[in-house]
Design an enzyme around this catalytic site. Structure first.
Site, PDB file in Angstrom:
ATOM      1  N   HIS B  62      19.547  -3.448 -25.715  1.00 12.22           N
ATOM      2  CA  HIS B  62      19.530  -4.336 -26.880  1.00 12.22           C
ATOM      3  C   HIS B  62      19.019  -3.537 -28.067  1.00 12.22           C
ATOM      4  O   HIS B  62      17.856  -3.142 -28.085  1.00 12.22           O
ATOM      5  CB  HIS B  62      18.631  -5.553 -26.621  1.00 12.22           C
ATOM      6  N   ARG B  64      19.197  -4.645 -31.199  1.00  9.74           N
ATOM      7  CA  ARG B  64      18.649  -5.642 -32.138  1.00  9.74           C
ATOM      8  C   ARG B  64      19.310  -5.683 -33.508  1.00  9.74           C
ATOM      9  O   ARG B  64      19.157  -6.655 -34.229  1.00  9.74           O
ATOM     10  CB  ARG B  64      17.134  -5.454 -32.330  1.00  9.74           C
ATOM     11  N   ASP B 152      25.097 -11.875 -22.583  1.00 10.48           N
ATOM     12  CA  ASP B 152      23.787 -11.530 -22.038  1.00 10.48           C
ATOM     13  C   ASP B 152      22.642 -12.128 -22.848  1.00 10.48           C
ATOM     14  O   ASP B 152      22.661 -12.156 -24.065  1.00 10.48           O
ATOM     15  CB  ASP B 152      23.605 -10.019 -21.988  1.00 10.48           C
ATOM     16  N   ASP B 305      18.167  -2.414 -19.472  1.00 11.02           N
ATOM     17  CA  ASP B 305      17.958  -3.707 -20.147  1.00 11.02           C
ATOM     18  C   ASP B 305      16.885  -3.557 -21.224  1.00 11.02           C
ATOM     19  O   ASP B 305      16.012  -4.419 -21.391  1.00 11.02           O
ATOM     20  CB  ASP B 305      17.593  -4.816 -19.149  1.00 11.02           C
ATOM     21  N   GLY B 324      11.240  -9.356 -22.156  1.00  8.87           N
ATOM     22  CA  GLY B 324      11.867  -8.063 -22.403  1.00  8.87           C
ATOM     23  C   GLY B 324      10.912  -6.896 -22.274  1.00  8.87           C
ATOM     24  O   GLY B 324       9.704  -7.030 -22.475  1.00  8.87           O
TER      25      GLY B 324
END
Lengths: 308, 433
Positions: B62, B64, B152, B305, B324
């Site tokens: 991710h 962002r 996701d 992840d 996270g």
């Protein structure tokens, strides 16, 4: 001899000697409460803040009185009237209290672990006044004190904790506390309100009230909340009461003279009948009296001993 | 730019090669691969005792950006990637706005080019706005460069939508990456349901919240013949279902994360919000099953992840903190230490989970060492022991449950198209205006 840790976050952290020390000290404190003039100078110049993110009558008031009886300055913060409504984080609230010179913060919070976060943030002592479904250590201490006053040694007693175990911090603290003092602990409630792993914590689990009550010397009833019905965990309060409510008839299954306890506030006619709550076996009001004494003992052990 | 990587143990899972060799890199490509190659006129890197592998790919990160720049940008995410030994990452689409349009996919690619550190493969959404109601314009996303689709972060609750996504992607041959979670079972949960959730008083998420959706998606893959990839598999039951699917010949691949391979739910003790992750850290029997599945190749991919969060997001009550782990910079070391140093896996097999595994799922051409191929390489020092210092991460997200942990086996060089973008843990960036 004192407490090992800066903070009181859980019953889990205390060993038997520490629990004995707190209960012994609390007994002394009870003498002060019985006096006509309830004031000793022990904590003069110390500041106690109660920081409550959830409503409370008993816990907050008894901490406040415990502080006042020992001459501490006590400030109560309820979050509805504080910067929390402006979105202040727990960390910043803690730092603010720290800079104002607070010695002890009692925190009640709806989220498990919030007292741990506060304890990491501030140098002041932190006492967990109940966090989410995690623990409520001072409730357990006052329960242990009540049992000891009434029945003497806790070791070997059968204690049954009945009701919504899943959402109960009182149940968790008492399973831990009672086990440490040598009691045999049973937990009882519908499977939908029973969390996994209770056996691993040392409790016996049953879904049948009769089995939990049979031969028990201590019966602890837990408050059931209507919102749990709305989330589908049991069909109706009526059915809950029929299966798990304690009335005089069912109380007969327990050991003669068994103590009936409840952390309050009670729902008369739901988890406990009015007859049981008002019976001679009920020690619900004694619990409240022990609550102030236990909290005085804690404050004294945390603050009052440091060579002043 | 030409140089020689001398004497490293070259491991290439695609060809099965495992030999001490020199690699001559020139003009961004592998010019030659052999023993005792000529050093004259070349900068020489002495890599004796080190392992040289094809560039590692992290197919689940991710970044962002756009929308979450306080937590990470494509630039800082790419820095974290190359610092962690990765030459390519695939970026999940749950940005704001989400990658459900060509515009966002192109923006991600453009920003990645500007960063100039590693390859970034965008992933598009399964559904418009990640709402789980209508499938996105997958053709446009694919043309713009999306290598897969995924919602996701949010499960696709509707079986019908999942079915259509698995069917429609067959036009392009790209995988549907499923985040398996039955939200009605997991709602409000903060950690794995079990002994520790009871002790800590946090609402639990049962393993079955994942497994029910794994089962559903496997059945839908069987119905449609679509290409299903299961993200972050964390339970024993999911592994059993995966075995069942493979035995039936259903097209399904899966990934596991480093944190699910190392940590159990016991790590939540003390309420360190850096342990809060979705799916949650599981009990030891689950960790064991996932490790075995990775070792056996039933799970063919390890992906971090990577989910960076700014400090204030994680400095909250456990229930309030977001899920996270900032994982790019520890992924390789966590896995090397947990799986290779412990003897559970051979280096070649672990390397394949970071190279041929993800390259196969995403139909990427990289992940192979041969003369003429682009020089995308990862160099590992299998003996290097180092303590994780989250404070020194290149990622904006310092949220790591591994902070302070000593790990053995770290990436020490990352080479992207011939450029040494990381050496000795430090990034080498070309000055930009």
């Amino acid at each position: 001899m004192g407490l090992r840790a800066k903070d009181l976050l859980s019953m889990e952290q205390l060993d038997k000697d520490e629990i004995d020390l707190i209960l012994y000290t609390a007994k002394e404190m009870k003498n002060i409460i019985r006096r006509d003039i309830k004031k000793v100078p022990t904590l003069r110049g110390k500041t106690l803040v109660t920081l409550f993110y959830e409503p409370s009558t008993r816990t907050r008031t008894s901490f406040e009185l415990a502080g006042k009886y020992m001459s501490a300055d006590v400030v109560n913060i309820s979050t509805a009237a504080s910067s929390v409504v402006k979105g202040e984080s727990l960390k910043d609230t803690g730092l603010t209290l720290e800079m104002m010179g607070t010695d002890v913060v009692v925190i009640r919070h709806g989220m498990a672990g919030a007292p741990h976060l506060l304890a990491r943030t501030v140098k002041a002592h932190v006492i967990n006044g109940g966090d989410g479904f995690h623990e409520h250590p001072t409730q357990s201490l006052l329960d242990l004190m009540t049992i000891r006053e009434k029945l003497g040694d806790i070791a070997g007693l059968k204690a049954a904790i009945i009701g919504d175990i899943l959402h109960s911090r009182v149940a968790r603290s008492n399973v831990v506390g009672l086990k440490k003092m040598g009691a045999e602990v049973w937990v009882c409630g519908p499977p939908t309100l029973m969390p996994p792993g209770m056996e691993e914590m040392g409790a016996r689990v049953t879904y049948e009230l009769e089995e939990a009550l049979r031969g028990a010397q201590v019966v602890m009833m837990l408050r059931i909340q209507l919102e749990r019905q709305k989330s589908g965990l049991f069909p109706t309060l009526r059915e809950y009461s029929r299966l798990y409510g304690l009335d005089m008839e069912k109380l007969k299954i327990a050991s003669p003279g068994a103590l009936v306890m409840h952390p309050g506030p009670i729902n008369r006619g739901v988890e406990i009948s009015a007859e049981v709550a008002d019976s001679l076996q009920s020690v619900i009001n004694e619990q409240v009296a022990c609550g102030v004494a236990v909290r005085m003992a804690l404050l004294y052990l945390m603050l009052g001993q440091k060579g002043e | 730019m030409k140089y020689l990587l001398q004497g490293g143990l070259v491991i290439d899972p695609a060809s099965g090669l495992e030999k001490e060799l020199d690699i001559h890199v020139e003009n961004g490509r592998i010019k030659a691969l052999g023993s005792g190659l000529e050093t004259r006129g070349l900068v020489v890197y002495d890599l004796r005792g080190k392992i040289v592998a094809p560039g590692f790919i992290d197919m689940h990160v991710h970044l962002r950006e756009p929308g979450g720049e306080a937590h990470e940008t494509i630039l800082t995410g790419c820095r974290a990637a190359v610092a962690g030994g990765f030459t390519a990452v695939a970026a999940m689409p749950n940005t704001r706005p989400c990658a459900d349009s060509e515009g966002v996919v192109e923006l991600i690619k453009a920003r990645a080019r500007q960063a100039g550190l590693c390859e970034v493969f965008p992933i598009g959404t399964i559904s418009k706005g990640q709402q789980g109601e209508e499938i996105s314009e997958m053709g446009s996303l694919y043309r713009a460069g999306a290598v897969a689709v995924s919602d996701d972060g949010k499960p696709v609750a509707s079986s019908e939508v999942m079915r259509r996504a698995l069917e429609y992607t067959k036009i392009f041959g790209i995988p549907v990456i499923s985040h398996c979670e039955d939200s009605s079972l997991s709602a409000g949960g903060a950690m794995h349901e079990g002994y520790w959730s009871t002790v800590l008083g946090l609402k639990g998420i049962p393993a079955q919240a994942e497994e029910i959706m794994v089962a559903r998606d496997i059945l839908l893959a069987s119905l449609t013949g679509g290409k299903l990839h299961l993200a972050h598999i964390s339970t024993k039951g999911s592994v059993e279902l995966l075995k069942f699917a493979l035995a039936q010949g259903i097209k399904v691949t899966a990934e596991a994360t480093p944190h699910h391979l190392l940590l159990t739910d016991e790590a939540v003790q003390g309420y360190d919000t850096n342990t809060k992750v979705n799916p949650p850290l599981r009990g030891p029997e689950h960790v064991q099953a996932v490790r075995e599945a990775v070792a056996a190749g039933i799970i063919g991919v390890i992906a971090s992840d990577h989910a960076p969060w700014s400090r204030e997001e994680k400095e909250q009550e456990y229930d309030a903190a977001p899920c996270g782990i900032s994982g790019l910079e520890t992924a390789v070391a966590v896995c090397w230490d947990t799986l290779v140093v412990s003897g559970r896996m051979k280096p070649l097999d672990l390397i394949s989970r970071f190279t041929t595994g993800p390259a196969g799922v995403l139909n990427l051409g990289c992940g192979r060492l041969e003369a003429g191929a682009p020089a995308n390489l990862t160099v590992i020092d299998p003996g290097l022991k180092k303590q994780v210092d989250a404070g020194s991460f290149y990622s904006k997200g310092k949220n790591s449950p591994f902070h302070g942990r000593a790990l053995q086996g770290w990436p020490i060089m990352t080479i992207v198209e011939g450029k040494v973008v990381m050496a000795g843990g430090r990034i080498k960036e070309e000055p930009k205006d």
